[in-house]
Design an enzyme around this catalytic site. Structure first.
Site, short mmCIF file in Angstrom:
data_model
loop_
_atom_site.label_atom_id
_atom_site.label_comp_id
_atom_site.label_asym_id
_atom_site.label_seq_id
_atom_site.Cartn_x
_atom_site.Cartn_y
_atom_site.Cartn_z
N LYS A 136 32.18 74.31 38.88
CA LYS A 136 31.41 75.01 37.84
C LYS A 136 30.29 74.11 37.34
CE LYS A 136 32.10 78.36 38.21
NZ LYS A 136 33.04 78.83 39.18
N TRP B 105 16.49 85.76 49.91
CA TRP B 105 17.12 84.44 49.78
C TRP B 105 16.92 83.78 51.15
CZ3 TRP B 105 21.36 81.70 51.84
CH2 TRP B 105 21.85 80.65 51.05
N LYS C 45 24.95 85.09 44.73
CA LYS C 45 26.22 85.61 44.22
C LYS C 45 27.13 86.04 45.35
CE LYS C 45 29.13 87.00 41.14
NZ LYS C 45 29.92 85.92 40.56
N HIS D 125 43.10 55.78 45.37
CA HIS D 125 42.90 55.66 46.83
C HIS D 125 41.41 55.68 47.20
CE1 HIS D 125 47.15 56.00 47.47
NE2 HIS D 125 47.19 57.13 46.78
N ARG E 45 22.10 88.36 42.44
CA ARG E 45 22.59 87.93 43.76
C ARG E 45 21.94 86.62 44.20
NH1 ARG E 45 24.56 92.55 46.98
NH2 ARG E 45 23.90 91.47 48.84
N GLU F 75 27.47 73.47 40.02
CA GLU F 75 26.62 74.59 40.47
C GLU F 75 25.64 75.06 39.42
OE1 GLU F 75 28.67 78.23 41.60
OE2 GLU F 75 30.28 77.78 40.21
N CYS G 14 20.14 88.16 49.71
CA CYS G 14 19.07 89.15 49.64
C CYS G 14 19.58 90.47 49.06
CB CYS G 14 18.53 89.42 51.03
SG CYS G 14 18.07 87.94 51.91
N ASN H 191 18.56 92.68 55.26
CA ASN H 191 19.53 91.66 54.83
C ASN H 191 20.35 91.25 56.05
OD1 ASN H 191 18.71 92.03 52.25
ND2 ASN H 191 20.67 92.81 51.47
N GLY H 192 20.69 89.99 56.15
CA GLY H 192 21.52 89.55 57.27
C GLY H 192 20.73 88.58 58.14
N GLU I 160 37.92 73.35 40.43
CA GLU I 160 37.10 74.46 39.96
C GLU I 160 36.20 74.02 38.80
OE1 GLU I 160 36.18 77.15 41.06
OE2 GLU I 160 35.55 78.36 39.36
C1 F6R Z 1 31.31 79.76 42.47
C2 F6R Z 1 31.23 80.96 43.23
C3 F6R Z 1 31.45 80.89 44.70
C4 F6R Z 1 32.28 82.08 45.17
C5 F6R Z 1 32.35 82.12 46.70
C6 F6R Z 1 33.23 83.26 47.20
O1 F6R Z 1 31.12 80.00 41.11
O2 F6R Z 1 30.99 82.01 42.70
O3 F6R Z 1 32.03 79.70 45.07
O4 F6R Z 1 33.55 81.99 44.61
O5 F6R Z 1 31.07 82.28 47.22
O6 F6R Z 1 32.77 84.47 46.72
P1 F6R Z 1 33.69 85.75 46.72
O7 F6R Z 1 34.78 85.53 45.75
O8 F6R Z 1 32.77 86.88 46.31
O9 F6R Z 1 34.19 85.91 48.11
#
Ligand code: F6R
Length: 607
Positions: A484, A73, A602, A503, A27, A487, A2, A99-100, A480
């Site tokens: 990517k 959100w 985000k 395995h 976000r 997501e 949010c 928020n929260g 990773e």
């Molecule tokens: C993936 C992504 C998330 C963040 C995770 C931690 O692309 O962005 O997996 O890496 O939510 O976020 P931070 O680094 O802000 O603690």
């Protein structure tokens, strides 16, 4: 997650609120709304869906000079117009955005219902508006303080009252809130991107603080009415940094920025003369650094993968036991904190709840916790015992890209520093620095060949399942790469150690499940090539990321993308770029919402 914006000043509030919400779009959200106060009444518009829907629903003439806005959100209650914020109390006099998560909302709601309050929404946030209305006795600030004493959980709140014009009250416990000081106008936001178009002067509100804001003044107090003198900080980001420029998406822009962002993470930190690194923000003397016997890297998501890469590097170069841990798991397993262990929490946003709470738990047990963060002034860097800013500039796309390579850079420098205090010779230090210095040009030359990755994406983006496989220091890069892809393209992708497929995962291999192998020319190359053969023998399509001129790989793989030859330990940088591009182009070709993928946020400020 949010987003919050609040405004009071001489200008019409609605356009400023909408613009602020647009800056918070990155976000992640599913509905949005604003409330504007005018001549003793509050007018609310809220809509499910994208901000264009809200924007279209707000009348062109929507008068009022103070107001609040929110991007939601969903956590409690489905995504619809009613559950969107702002929420108003039954009388329509008080409006709030939140928020929260309010953990005791059920009990509070039950009690309020018994007292005759009928709730309109399924949210936890609505109890805040109702509590405020029962506690209000002509002073919104006092009502907010009393309410905060009752709430359990996390919140960033902004409240307004129809009979107290030009006044906003903000309160924070666990969810970020920043005050922006403008010219006869004030703003409140859940992060600085919402404010930067209006002012660079900001005050970070801390947990337990309440801020009373009018167009020309602000006062911060704690819940016991004690005044708190706050420092005014200046945001170093420029507005242009949160614009897309000529790029189609922020993610594309951020991928292509990496040669520069990596350089920024290194700037002023490499000491060629002594073949070491300077990281002043660690707040540790050389003697304390020498006493370190173990390093733990704590993070979530992409930042966790960066930590995993560095755990390989640290053990190999500095010969210090090092491992990466998921913050969400560490916090609840009663971690053993040993003397002479140093913890790094890695977080782009510096606000991730899992990581922040893990940090607090470690600190409570007496650990020294350092932060590796991007967002200056965020909660993690403020509460950590020291650390390193990665200086990537704002990362707006939900999928993290440039932060990953800058986190690696900062931690590679820490590894150099600590390795040089132990077994690494001057000569080896210089060689490592040479490898580090080569990274910006290395990544640029990989980016220059983006069209080849685009062609690969065009060929494979209709696949429903993918395996990403690597070994050693490139195993987390495979994880990773898979993260990517899933997501932003929503293609199912799994990352594995190439050795592990036999395995279990090899059962998934068939003609329509591509495997993407990372095959640098390191000590594990032969083994990975054998794993590739195992997949080919089962008719699985193979894409390989290999080093220029590797004909053995080309003879097995269906498609190869070559990266230039580099130092073994810097391949994670070179290999990551094509994987980021591959995910980006797949998502683009599938018509996905690249910068704001479904269900994702985000900055994940809830557990
Ligand atoms: C993936 C992504 C998330 C963040 C995770 C931690 O692309 O962005 O997996 O890496 O939510 O976020 P931070 O680094 O802000 O603690």
């Amino acid at each position: 997650m949010c987003g919050i914006i609040g405004y009071c000043g001489p200008k019409p509030a609605a356009p400023i609120l909408i613009e602020g919400l647009k800056r918070l779009e990155y976000r992640g959200y599913d509905s949005a709304g604003i409330c504007v106060g005018n001549n003793g009444e509050l007018n609310v518009v809220k809509r499910k869906g994208k901000l264009q829907v809200l924007d279209a629903a707000v009348p062109a003439d929507f008068p009022g000079w103070y107001g609040i806005g929110h991007t939601r959100w969903a956590t409690h209650g489905e995504v619809n117009d009613t559950n969107a914020h702002p929420h108003i109390d039954r009388s329509g006099r008080i409006a709030i955005v939140h928020n929260g998560i309010i953990e005791n909302y059920s009990a509070l709601r039950e009690k309020l219902e018994q007292d005759g309050h009928a709730f309109r929404t399924e949210t936890d946030s609505e109890v805040i508006a109702y509590l405020l209305s029962t506690l209000y006795e002509g002073d919104l600030e006092q009502a907010v303080k009393q309410t905060c004493r009752i709430l359990k959980g996390t919140y960033g709140i902004v409240a307004m009252h129809q009979e107290e014009p030009d006044l906003l009250i903000g309160a924070r416990n666990g969810s970020p809130l920043v005050l922006g000081i403008g010219d006869k106008e004030m703003l409140l936001g859940s992060d600085v991107t919402a404010l930067i178009a209006h002012t660079k002067q900001v005050v970070y509100i801390e947990d337990g603080e309440v801020v009373r804001v009018t167009p020309t003044s602000y006062r911060t107090t704690d819940l016991g009415d004690r005044q708190i003198d706050k420092r005014v900080d200046t945001i170093s980001w420029e507005l242009e940094e949160i614009e897309k420029d000529e790029f189609r998406h922020f993610m594309e822009k951020e991928i292509f920025e990496q040669p520069e962002s990596i350089k920024r993470a290194m700037q002023g930190r490499v000491d060629h003369e002594h073949a070491t690194a300077h990281l002043g923000g660690l707040n540790m003397s050389n003697r304390e650094l020498l006493e370190i016997e173990r390093v733990k890297l704590v993070a979530a998501g992409t930042s966790y993968h960066a930590g995993m890469v560095v755990s390989y590097l640290m053990e190999s170069l500095a010969r210090i036991p090092c491992n990466a841990e998921l913050a969400s798991e560490l916090r609840y397993r009663n971690p053993i904190v040993e003397r002479n262990t140093i913890y790094f929490v890695i977080s782009q946003s510096g606000e991730t709840a899992d990581t922040l709470y893990a940090m607090r738990e470690l600190q409570r047990k007496g650990a020294r916790v350092l932060g590796i963060c991007n967002v200056v002034g965020a909660t993690i860097p403020r509460e950590s015992d020291g650390g390193v800013y990665i200086h990537s500039g704002p990362e707006i796309a939900v999928a993290s890209t440039k932060a990953f390579t800058s986190q690696l850079t900062a931690l590679y420098l820490f590894t150099l520093l600590i390795a040089r205090m132990r077994d690494m010779s001057y000569e080896q230090g210089l060689n490592f620095i040479e490898a580090l210095d080569s990274i910006p040009a290395l990544t640029r030359s990989v980016l220059d060949r983006h069209a080849e990755v685009e062609a690969l994406a065009a060929k494979y983006c209709r696949a429903e399942d993918f395996l990403f496989l690597g070994r050693g220091i490139n195993y987390p890069v495979a994880l990773e790469g898979a993260l990517k892809l899933k997501e932003i393209s929503y293609i199912h992708a799994e990352g594995y150690s190439a050795a592990e497929i036999k395995h279990g995962p090899i059962a998934l291999i068939n003609e329509s499940t591509p495997s993407l192998f990372i095959v640098p020319d390191d000590g594990l190359r032969e083994k990975v090539i054998s794993n590739m053969k195992e997949v080919k023998a089962r008719k699985g399509p193979v894409i390989a990321l290999a080093v220029e001129g590797d004909r053995d790989v080309a003879a097995i793989a269906d498609d190869v993308f070559y990266v230039p030859k580099a130092g073994e330990l810097v391949y994670p940088f070179a290999m990551m770029i094509p994987l980021q591009l591959f995910a980006y182009y797949c998502a683009l070709q599938l018509g996905r919402d690249v910068d704001q993928p479904r269900n994702l946020a985000k900055s994940v400020t809830v557990e």
